[in-house]
Design an enzyme around this catalytic site. Structure first.
Site: not given
Ligand code: ATP
Ligand code: MG
Length: 328
Positions: A111, A192, A195
């Site tokens: 990040k 991965k 969001k």
């Molecule tokens: P950001 O990009 O803002 O970090 P994010 O998609 O990583 O968003 P988070 O809010 O950081 O989402 O994480 C919320 C939950 O979703 C956490 O438990 C994280 O481990 C899970 N998670 C995030 N991305 C994935 C993915 N690609 N596959 C499985 N689990 C995920």
């Molecule tokens: Mg995340």
């Protein structure tokens, strides 16, 4: 009853990776534990968020968590910044966390690389996460695989605190789903699904209409093979199969038998059908929930009220252990 704690950031739109990696498990295990689910807005601001959008996203995400099955009559659904002890405990934990531990974190490195100026909050992110978990003495933390490293760090911080100041924190265990712990981006199966990653073909939002879901899956990156070969699976095809299996809960043997030799076009159609079938009822519930005036706000208030005494109790214990000032 053991306690469960997990959180999700109100950044962007929750996607199928969040659902399969974390949220589905939240709903599934909630009744087996004393469950707390948290919208972590203080984590979201480690990267700049437009204030108006952030406010809207918090509400939207709460609606989505209710739609995926979080039951507010049993589980506490709350917003991190509405319970001030998260930030308070984070400071105390910051003081027992070596900077070197934080600089090693994969998420920080990834990040930070994308930022022109790296806010200190981005480095402190895992300490705040440790505070979220330790504040409620949570024993189980259901997350996606990308958070495994932060959970290890949480245990290291708890251990260090306990050894410096005496037994204070419960040691939390990581809880991962068997299938779907790491869903990859559809446009780039080397990264991965996130969001906060740009690109229309990257993630499937839980609010995407069926047409958009189909289009994104049909365009997903695969490889140069013509059809599914389980002895030689590319990461893109593996990701599509994982998405299918996680949504349908088919056993691996059945997935293998069904998709062996199938052309990629047909595989994608079936994956799209499975995703749409699983998401449509969630979307219907979401639209009902968000139309009830005042409902989401009252759930969030009730959640904060329910967890506040636990948070206050832990901070009081921590202050006493560290020799900080406590009234009375
Ligand atoms: P950001 O990009 O803002 O970090 P994010 O998609 O990583 O968003 P988070 O809010 O950081 O989402 O994480 C919320 C939950 O979703 C956490 O438990 C994280 O481990 C899970 N998670 C995030 N991305 C994935 C993915 N690609 N596959 C499985 N689990 C995920
Ligand atoms: Mg995340």
């Amino acid at each position: 009853m053991k306690r469960v704690l997990s959180g999700i950031q109100p950044t962007g739109s929750p996607h199928i990776g969040n659902y399969l990696g974390a949220l589905k498990n939240w709903a599934k295990i909630q009744y087996d534990y004393d469950s707390i689910y948290c919208i972590v807005d203080l984590h979201a601001i480690t990267i700049y968020q437009d204030p108006k959008e952030l406010r809207a996203k918090i509400r939207e995400l709460a609606g989505m968590l209710l739609a995926i099955g979080i039951d507010p009559a049993h589980s506490a659904l709350m917003v991190q910044s509405s319970v001030p002890q998260h930030a308070e405990l984070a400071w105390m934990l910051t003081c027992v966390t070596p900077v070197g531990w934080l600089e090693r974190m994969t998420q920080y490195k990834a990040k930070a690389q994308a930022q022109e100026t790296v806010g200190d909050g981005l480095l402190q992110y895992p300490v705040l996460m440790a505070a979220d978990i330790l504040l409620y003495q949570a024993a189980i933390v259901p997350v996606g695989d990308d958070q495994t490293q932060h959970l290890e760090l949480t245990r290291d911080i708890a251990q260090r605190f306990n050894s410096l100041y005496g037994e204070t924190f419960v040691m939390p265990a990581t809880h991962l789903p068997q299938v779907g712990a790491r869903i990859m981006g559809l446009d780039d199966p080397g990264k991965k699904m996130s969001k906060s990653t740009e690109g229309t073909g990257h993630a499937i939002s839980l609010l995407d209409p069926p047409g958009a879901i189909r289009k994104k899956i049909m365009r997903a990156t695969t490889d140069s093979n013509p059809s599914v070969d389980f002895d030689n699976l590319g990461t893109g095809v593996r990701n599509l199969l994982t998405i299918f299996q996680a949504f349908t809960e088919w056993p691996s043997g059945r997935v293998r038998e069904h998709f062996s030799g199938m052309r990629y076009g047909d595989l994608k159609k079936q994956v799209a059908d499975a995703v749409i079938a699983a998401i449509e009822p969630i979307q219907q519930r979401y639209h009902q929930i968000t139309q009830r005036p005042g409902y989401i706000e009252s759930v969030l208030e009730q959640g904060a009220r329910k967890v506040s005494p636990i948070a206050q109790d832990t901070v009081r214990k921590v202050k006493q252990a560290m020799g900080l000032f406590t009234a009375g």
